[in-house]
Design an enzyme around this catalytic site. Structure first.
Site: not given
Length: 242
Positions: A38, A99
């Protein structure tokens, strides 16, 4: 008698070593391994990195098993937009996610056709070369690579399959006080604040990703140790994470 004393000394040494490791892990640095794609092209699957625990202060999630020693955060310092952070997924308060901080408290965030808007302004996006990820079967997954420019001027790479994927449109939201909006750099392959994660409370921040200390393409079988050295990504070792 000497054997008993030697055994006791050994136990003490082990206990002290464990306590020191827990203190370092809780207050200073903790190692993490990247399990998913990701955050490509910033972080690869098989990257090992250190996260600084002191950067944003401490909460219960700074400690092993999220021990509820106190509420909220102490010695708090707010993350900056563009920081790459590890946090506990607010949906279960136990799973570690990594993230990039995109939205700060009070910001308005939306996406239209893959383009990110913050506080009503579309972010600049500059074309880069194509980026290819090889899957475990040897197949090539091809992405469009861009440089995205955040409002404060910080630049970072992102990947897009296209600008018409399922999460490339996101209605405008206002970030609540004390929370953050997180996104993966691999925009079309990330479960983040657009999808199931939602807003991330400050209490859930674990720390800031600092640098890689190891990187290994571990797709080959564990029982083939003779292949391991060739799979080390030497050029990524000790790289700073931006």
């Amino acid at each position: 008698m000497e054997k008993e004393e030697s055994f006791v000394d050994t136990i003490k040494t082990i206990v002290y070593a464990i306590l020191i490791a827990v203190v370092i892990r809780s207050l200073w640095f903790e190692p993490f391994k990247i399990p998913s794609g990701s955050m490509y092209p910033t972080l690869y699957v098989g990257d090992y990195l250190f996260v600084s625990k002191y950067t944003y202060g401490y909460s219960k999630h700074s400690f092993p098993f999220s021990l509820p020693l106190f509420e909220g955060r102490i010695w708090q310092d707010a993350p900056k937009r563009g920081d790459v952070v590890v946090f506990k997924n607010p949906q279960d308060n136990s799973t570690d996610y990594i993230k990039r901080v995109i939205g700060l408290p009070g910001d308005l965030v939306k996406l239209e056709n893959g383009r990110l808007y913050i506080n009503g302004k579309q972010l600049e996006r500059k074309n880069e070369q194509e980026f290819v990820i090889r899957n475990k079967f040897g197949g090539a997954e091809r992405y469009n690579k861009y440089v995205e420019v955040l409002p404060e001027g910080k630049e970072h790479f992102i990947l897009e399959v296209s600008d018409s994927e399922i999460n490339d449109d996101f209605e405008e939201v206002k970030i609540p006080d004390g929370s953050y909006f997180m996104m993966g750099d691999n925009r079309d392959r990330s479960d983040d604040s657009r999808v199931n994660v939602g807003f991330v409370p400050a209490e859930n921040l674990v720390g800031k990703a600092r640098f890689l200390f190891f990187s290994h393409n571990d797709e080959d079988a564990w029982y083939k140790p003779w292949t391991w050295p060739k799979k080390i990504r030497w050029s990524r070792l000790f790289n700073k994470i931006d």
